[in-house]
Design a protein around this motif. Structure first.
Motif: not given
Lengths: 353, 353
Positions: B194-195, B202-205, B271-274
């Motif tokens: 996810v990182t 540039g998704l912000g997570f 979890a939010a990114a997935c």
């Protein structure tokens, strides 16, 4: 990419593609299929991996000094007279081990592949790599494959890392060159570099010459058997050629080196190509010869031992280490003039190996 | 490329350039200067190469089983929260050795660099690599640098090859998973993948999470000390995630695997990114956690030992090996439903490591 004649024995392409996909580097199903169907069968008897496939390989070595070396191969073109990136990736690392007096035992192979590269070409390179490893008596024990997107790499890069076991009598080291040592060269120079240059630019010399790429550990074993500890230093003059190798040895040991230009074995097409391109053959890369500094009392025996190996039948004496001009290399020409031989500055030809 | 804040301590750039030139890969003078002035000083105490520099390194190992592993690293971006390609190249190979129950001892490092890459960035990556190796207690014993022309590689690829010595009590193998074994997981999942995804797009997570990249050999040593031979199999779920690692172990051993979905430690931002990206977190890459199958009678002791290490303080039991559905992995959801967990097919995200 068209199918190569060698692709006949290639297993059915994974996932019904003939090209490497990004998914082949995913670590998932396509990666597993690529390994199972293309790479491992192509490696042949050199691989015989332990079952099951693990993250790493157990290597059983006799109690001895272990020697380790790594090299990345980025040669362009991938295929050339006398070899290809697969065989070169074996010979280059086997020879780096041999220069430390080690017998190669295990090889790790890492591929970086550009998306879209032909699976038949990957299999062809893998077969060549496997054959070269088998011929050199070294097992491919572990590996890795990464795939990068189109344009992020130029087709295929290979990094090989070798493990070897030092011959008991061998202690060659760059630091051990001593004034008085005889300088031996195991065979003709300039063949690899001229072959790559000529193939890449279509100069035509590649029809007359081929790369000298070959493993040299049998030559080293013969030299050490004949000379033992009197074999002071070994170096294979790859990138940067004889000039860079000798300068490294001179700098590391503090000895001076004199090379007799007339003694250098330069094949006629190599000399012609160097004339045409304005190159000093002493800066041209080799992949199948070595330089040896040997104590004078053992030099004839070592030279005879080298000449008894097919890989170094043309071995010759080309110079000596001296107490004068410490750390510097001098070439003496046929008319007795001397010139300083420097390391290669800048780049003669990128991606020679 | 702008100078990084870390470049202050970078030695004076070789040949008065701030970028990598083709000549830095020539094997000649610029290559020698690059190694002497940029790479070796940056590696720091992890390097301490034998003098003089040789074609290969002698590695002194105790009489034991030697474990060897190789991996190429092509991660994009080169720098990301929680690490960079240099530290990742150490951790990835150290962890592959650790999964075989080995203590890392020596590392070979091969750089493939694109012409024009910033020397300050190369030094920064090299420093990070050196620090990571030093922290893991592994020496960089040998290396290689090749330079390819602009466009022939994307900035920097690193191949590391590790040598380790097996812990006497350790015999973990993919083939040794047995029905009844307890499945442990050493820490939260999904962080590395996810990182990288979030940083790249540039998704912000990436402001909330960082890569979990870390060495795991201390965790393995603790687990083996507590469980000995009862530690049947170890695997770090990198490319392809937990799903691919478990499928590999199931296939190699013939055991079935059941994973309790509610037991999985999934950080909230992961979890939010997935959710946002439509990914199954079980397919997302990790670089700092491991899966262990342990005989049931030793599972609690091994879990406690893992929790005593800072690297695996959050270790949990997430499932077990079963005699049913041999070779297959099943996830049981919170409401008791079961779904088959397949290996990743295709590519979730290229160049994750």
């Amino acid at each position: 990419m068209t199918a190569s004649p060698l692709s006949v024995s290639c297993p059915a392409p994974v996932a019904e593609t003939e090209h490497v996909l990004l998914g082949h580097g995913s670590g998932g199903l396509l990666s597993a299929e690529l390994l199972r169907d293309v790479i491992l069968p192509a490696f042949g008897p050199a691989a015989e991996p332990d079952r099951p496939l693990e993250d790493a390989a157990v290597v059983r070595l006799p109690a001895a000094e272990v020697v380790m070396s790594t090299d990345s191969f980025v040669v362009d073109p991938l295929f050339f007279p006398g070899g290809d990136i697969g065989s070169l990736a074996v010979h280059g690392t086997v020879n780096d081990l041999a220069m430390m007096g080690a017998v190669p035992r295990a090889l790790a192979v890492a591929f970086i592949v550009e998306e879209g590269f032909g699976l038949d070409e990957l299999a062809r390179v893998s077969r060549s790599l496997g054959r070269a490893a088998d011929a050199a008596g070294v097992r491919v024990v572990t590996g890795d494959t990464k795939v990068v997107g189109r344009g992020a790499a130029d087709r295929l890069f290979i990094t090989t890392t070798g493990l070897g076991v030092r011959l008991p009598a061998a202690r060659p080291s760059a630091g051990r060159v001593r004034p008085g040592d005889v300088l031996l060269l195991s065979g003709p120079i300039g063949l690899h570099g001229v072959t790559i240059m000529s193939t890449r630019s279509g100069l035509g010399f590649e029809t007359e010459v081929g790369s000298d790429s070959q493993p040299l550990h049998h030559v080293v074993a013969a030299a050490v058997a004949a000379g033992g500890d009197a074999v002071h230093a070994l170096r294979d003059p790859t990138r940067g050629g004889v000039a860079s190798a000798l300068n490294e040895l001179a700098a590391a040991s503090g000895a001076g080196v004199v090379v007799e230009e007339t003694a250098l074995p330069v094949p006629e097409p190599v000399a012609a190509a160097c004339d045409l391109l304005g190159l000093d053959v002493l800066h041209v890369a080799n992949e199948g010869c070595l330089l040896a500094f040997v104590a004078p009392e053992r030099a004839d025996a070592v030279l005879a031992a080298m000449r008894s190996c097919p890989e170094s039948a043309g071995a010759v004496r080309i110079g000596r280490a001296v107490a004068e001009h410490p750390g510097r290399v001098v070439v003496r020409t046929g008319i007795g003039a001397e010139r300083v031989l420097d390391m290669l500055v800048g780049e003669q030809l990128p991606r020679i190996c």
